[in-house]
Design an enzyme around this catalytic site. Structure first.
Site, PDB file in Angstrom:
ATOM      1  N   LYS A  33       0.838  -1.209   0.000  1.00 52.89           N
ATOM      2  CA  LYS A  33       0.000   0.000   0.000  1.00 52.89           C
ATOM      3  C   LYS A  33       0.871   1.258   0.000  1.00 52.89           C
ATOM      4  CE  LYS A  33      -1.972  -1.157   3.961  1.00 52.89           C
ATOM      5  NZ  LYS A  33      -1.289  -2.432   4.283  1.00 52.89           N
ATOM      6  N   ARG A  62      -9.751   0.925   8.544  1.00 54.95           N
ATOM      7  CA  ARG A  62      -9.369  -0.450   8.858  1.00 54.95           C
ATOM      8  C   ARG A  62     -10.430  -1.189   9.647  1.00 54.95           C
ATOM      9  NH1 ARG A  62      -3.290   0.451   8.716  1.00 54.95           N
ATOM     10  NH2 ARG A  62      -2.434  -1.551   9.263  1.00 54.95           N
ATOM     11  N   ARG A  77      12.203  -6.244   5.384  1.00 53.72           N
ATOM     12  CA  ARG A  77      12.215  -4.825   5.756  1.00 53.72           C
ATOM     13  C   ARG A  77      12.789  -4.649   7.171  1.00 53.72           C
ATOM     14  NH1 ARG A  77       6.751  -1.461   5.520  1.00 53.72           N
ATOM     15  NH2 ARG A  77       6.246  -2.735   7.311  1.00 53.72           N
ATOM     16  N   ARG A 119      11.840  -1.434  11.604  1.00 55.33           N
ATOM     17  CA  ARG A 119      10.558  -0.937  12.156  1.00 55.33           C
ATOM     18  C   ARG A 119      10.156  -1.836  13.317  1.00 55.33           C
ATOM     19  NH1 ARG A 119       5.347   0.304   8.322  1.00 55.33           N
ATOM     20  NH2 ARG A 119       4.130  -0.963   9.755  1.00 55.33           N
ATOM     21  N   ARG A 139      -0.595  -8.757  13.440  1.00 56.56           N
ATOM     22  CA  ARG A 139      -1.103  -7.811  12.428  1.00 56.56           C
ATOM     23  C   ARG A 139      -1.904  -8.535  11.347  1.00 56.56           C
ATOM     24  NH1 ARG A 139       4.494  -5.324  10.968  1.00 56.56           N
ATOM     25  NH2 ARG A 139       3.424  -4.159   9.339  1.00 56.56           N
TER      26      ARG A 139
HETATM   27  P1  AP5 Z   1       4.736  -1.480   1.947  1.00 56.75           P
HETATM   28  O1  AP5 Z   1       4.524  -0.748   0.688  1.00 56.75           O
HETATM   29  O2  AP5 Z   1       5.222  -0.747   3.145  1.00 56.75           O
HETATM   30  O3  AP5 Z   1       3.415  -2.299   2.329  1.00 56.75           O
HETATM   31  P2  AP5 Z   1       2.183  -1.831   3.170  1.00 56.75           P
HETATM   32  O4  AP5 Z   1       1.010  -2.547   2.610  1.00 56.75           O
HETATM   33  O5  AP5 Z   1       2.116  -0.332   3.234  1.00 56.75           O
HETATM   34  O6  AP5 Z   1       2.605  -2.480   4.557  1.00 56.75           O
HETATM   35  P3  AP5 Z   1       2.851  -1.877   5.985  1.00 56.75           P
HETATM   36  O7  AP5 Z   1       3.568  -2.911   6.757  1.00 56.75           O
HETATM   37  O8  AP5 Z   1       3.475  -0.525   5.940  1.00 56.75           O
HETATM   38  O9  AP5 Z   1       1.359  -1.758   6.404  1.00 56.75           O
HETATM   39  P4  AP5 Z   1       0.651  -1.952   7.722  1.00 56.75           P
HETATM   40  O10 AP5 Z   1      -0.730  -1.908   7.284  1.00 56.75           O
HETATM   41  O11 AP5 Z   1       1.050  -3.073   8.588  1.00 56.75           O
HETATM   42  O12 AP5 Z   1       1.265  -0.702   8.516  1.00 56.75           O
HETATM   43  P5  AP5 Z   1       0.708   0.757   8.811  1.00 56.75           P
HETATM   44  O13 AP5 Z   1       1.895   1.641   8.817  1.00 56.75           O
HETATM   45  O14 AP5 Z   1      -0.446   1.105   7.994  1.00 56.75           O
HETATM   46  O15 AP5 Z   1       5.708  -2.717   1.607  1.00 56.75           O
HETATM   47  C1  AP5 Z   1       6.161  -3.590   2.611  1.00 56.75           C
HETATM   48  C2  AP5 Z   1       7.570  -4.077   2.214  1.00 56.75           C
HETATM   49  O16 AP5 Z   1       7.474  -4.840   1.007  1.00 56.75           O
HETATM   50  C3  AP5 Z   1       8.537  -2.914   1.925  1.00 56.75           C
HETATM   51  O17 AP5 Z   1       9.815  -3.257   2.366  1.00 56.75           O
HETATM   52  C4  AP5 Z   1       8.499  -2.786   0.393  1.00 56.75           C
HETATM   53  O18 AP5 Z   1       9.702  -2.293  -0.137  1.00 56.75           O
HETATM   54  C5  AP5 Z   1       8.250  -4.235  -0.042  1.00 56.75           C
HETATM   55  N1  AP5 Z   1       7.467  -4.329  -1.280  1.00 56.75           N
HETATM   56  C6  AP5 Z   1       6.436  -3.525  -1.673  1.00 56.75           C
HETATM   57  N2  AP5 Z   1       5.951  -3.932  -2.872  1.00 56.75           N
HETATM   58  C7  AP5 Z   1       6.682  -5.042  -3.218  1.00 56.75           C
HETATM   59  C8  AP5 Z   1       6.642  -5.931  -4.356  1.00 56.75           C
HETATM   60  N3  AP5 Z   1       5.778  -5.742  -5.363  1.00 56.75           N
HETATM   61  N4  AP5 Z   1       7.517  -6.956  -4.373  1.00 56.75           N
HETATM   62  C9  AP5 Z   1       8.414  -7.146  -3.334  1.00 56.75           C
HETATM   63  N5  AP5 Z   1       8.496  -6.338  -2.250  1.00 56.75           N
HETATM   64  C10 AP5 Z   1       7.637  -5.295  -2.194  1.00 56.75           C
HETATM   65  O19 AP5 Z   1       0.175   0.554  10.321  1.00 56.75           O
HETATM   66  C11 AP5 Z   1       1.061   0.277  11.385  1.00 56.75           C
HETATM   67  C12 AP5 Z   1       0.276   0.246  12.688  1.00 56.75           C
HETATM   68  O20 AP5 Z   1      -0.319   1.536  12.924  1.00 56.75           O
HETATM   69  C13 AP5 Z   1      -0.900  -0.729  12.743  1.00 56.75           C
HETATM   70  O21 AP5 Z   1      -0.498  -2.039  13.105  1.00 56.75           O
HETATM   71  C14 AP5 Z   1      -1.788  -0.060  13.805  1.00 56.75           C
HETATM   72  O22 AP5 Z   1      -1.298  -0.312  15.097  1.00 56.75           O
HETATM   73  C15 AP5 Z   1      -1.601   1.414  13.507  1.00 56.75           C
HETATM   74  N6  AP5 Z   1      -2.606   1.917  12.545  1.00 56.75           N
HETATM   75  C16 AP5 Z   1      -2.361   2.470  11.322  1.00 56.75           C
HETATM   76  N7  AP5 Z   1      -3.518   2.805  10.722  1.00 56.75           N
HETATM   77  C17 AP5 Z   1      -4.510   2.463  11.572  1.00 56.75           C
HETATM   78  C18 AP5 Z   1      -5.919   2.535  11.517  1.00 56.75           C
HETATM   79  N8  AP5 Z   1      -6.550   3.028  10.429  1.00 56.75           N
HETATM   80  N9  AP5 Z   1      -6.635   2.076  12.575  1.00 56.75           N
HETATM   81  C19 AP5 Z   1      -6.023   1.595  13.675  1.00 56.75           C
HETATM   82  N10 AP5 Z   1      -4.691   1.470  13.793  1.00 56.75           N
HETATM   83  C20 AP5 Z   1      -3.936   1.912  12.749  1.00 56.75           C
END
Ligand code: AP5
Length: 190
Positions: A16, A91, A130, A136, A147
């Site tokens: 994402k 979410r 990562r 992280r 997660r």
């Molecule tokens: P990346 O692009 O970062 O993937 P992502 O889907 O954004 O994954 P995240 O781990 O950042 O998402 P998340 O939902 O767990 O975390 P968030 O920060 O939202 O890619 C991941 C890795 O893969 C990278 O290293 C990238 O380079 C690699 N990659 C990408 N595309 C690729 C491909 N095609 N091939 C190979 N590799 C690839 O949330 C974190 C925390 O915040 C949550 O757990 C929660 O506690 C809180 N939070 C955030 N939003 C909310 C909400 N709305 N409600 C409640 N809590 C929330």
């Protein structure tokens, strides 16, 4: 013309954030990532950060009221008037309903929800890789498992929510970043 009020939905590690960054460049609209905003709040020790920190470290969702406040504040900024890419919000069902109300207030509608589909083994592999590079704090095996479970239980049902509204496009999130990016562009244009 491509849609400009977008939501990228998908499990942790689905891409994402990576795909949002590409869209920021190609569409010149801001990314609204609640994860990034919450991490910044934790880092600067704000009240929101203090409320969020424990939940984030455990891989659980930060309470709806906190996240909804953060998202609403961001979406009301002037740069979001011409469009936005929601990344990681909503979410939960309550967050999706709150988003609907925010959009009514702003007088706009969500034009596309692109759901990135990637199998769990690949997600875990990406996040552990990562962890080695960025360190992280929630990219460790136990928290990643939490997660994934939280995603399945609380966020995955939103796929049906947006399907029912006719804005959902599901795409394969496997392949190179560029190949997935082309599928995202296709989903926005279709
Ligand atoms: P990346 O692009 O970062 O993937 P992502 O889907 O954004 O994954 P995240 O781990 O950042 O998402 P998340 O939902 O767990 O975390 P968030 O920060 O939202 O890619 C991941 C890795 O893969 C990278 O290293 C990238 O380079 C690699 N990659 C990408 N595309 C690729 C491909 N095609 N091939 C190979 N590799 C690839 O949330 C974190 C925390 O915040 C949550 O757990 C929660 O506690 C809180 N939070 C955030 N939003 C909310 C909400 N709305 N409600 C409640 N809590 C929330």
């Amino acid at each position: 013309m491509s849609a400009r009020r977008l939501l990228l939905l998908g499990p942790p590690g689905a891409g994402k954030g990576t795909q949002s960054e590409r869209l920021v460049k190609s569409l010149a609209i801001p990314q609204v990532s609640t994860g990034d905003m919450l991490r910044a709040a934790v880092k600067s020790g704000t009240p929101v950060g203090r409320q969020a920190q424990g939940f984030m470290e455990r891989g659980e969702l930060v309470p709806d009221a906190v996240v909804i406040g953060v998202a609403e504040e961001r979406l009301s900024q002037p740069d979001a008037r011409s469009g936005f890419i929601l990344d990681g919000f909503p979410r939960t069902a309550a967050q999706a309903e709150a988003l609907d109300q925010m959009l009514v207030k702003l007088g706009v509608t969500l034009e596309r929800c692109v759901a990135l589909q990637v199998e769990e083994d690949e997600l875990v592999k990406r996040l552990l890789k990562r962890a080695e590079i960025e360190g992280r704090s929630d990219d460790n095996e136990e928290t990643i498992r939490t997660r994934m479970r939280v995603y399945r239980e609380q966020t995955q049902p939103l796929i049906d929510y947006y399907r029912a509204r006719g804005v959902l496009r599901e795409i394969d999130g496997l392949g190179t970043v560029e190949a997935v990016g082309e599928r995202v562009q296709g989903a926005l244009a279709s």
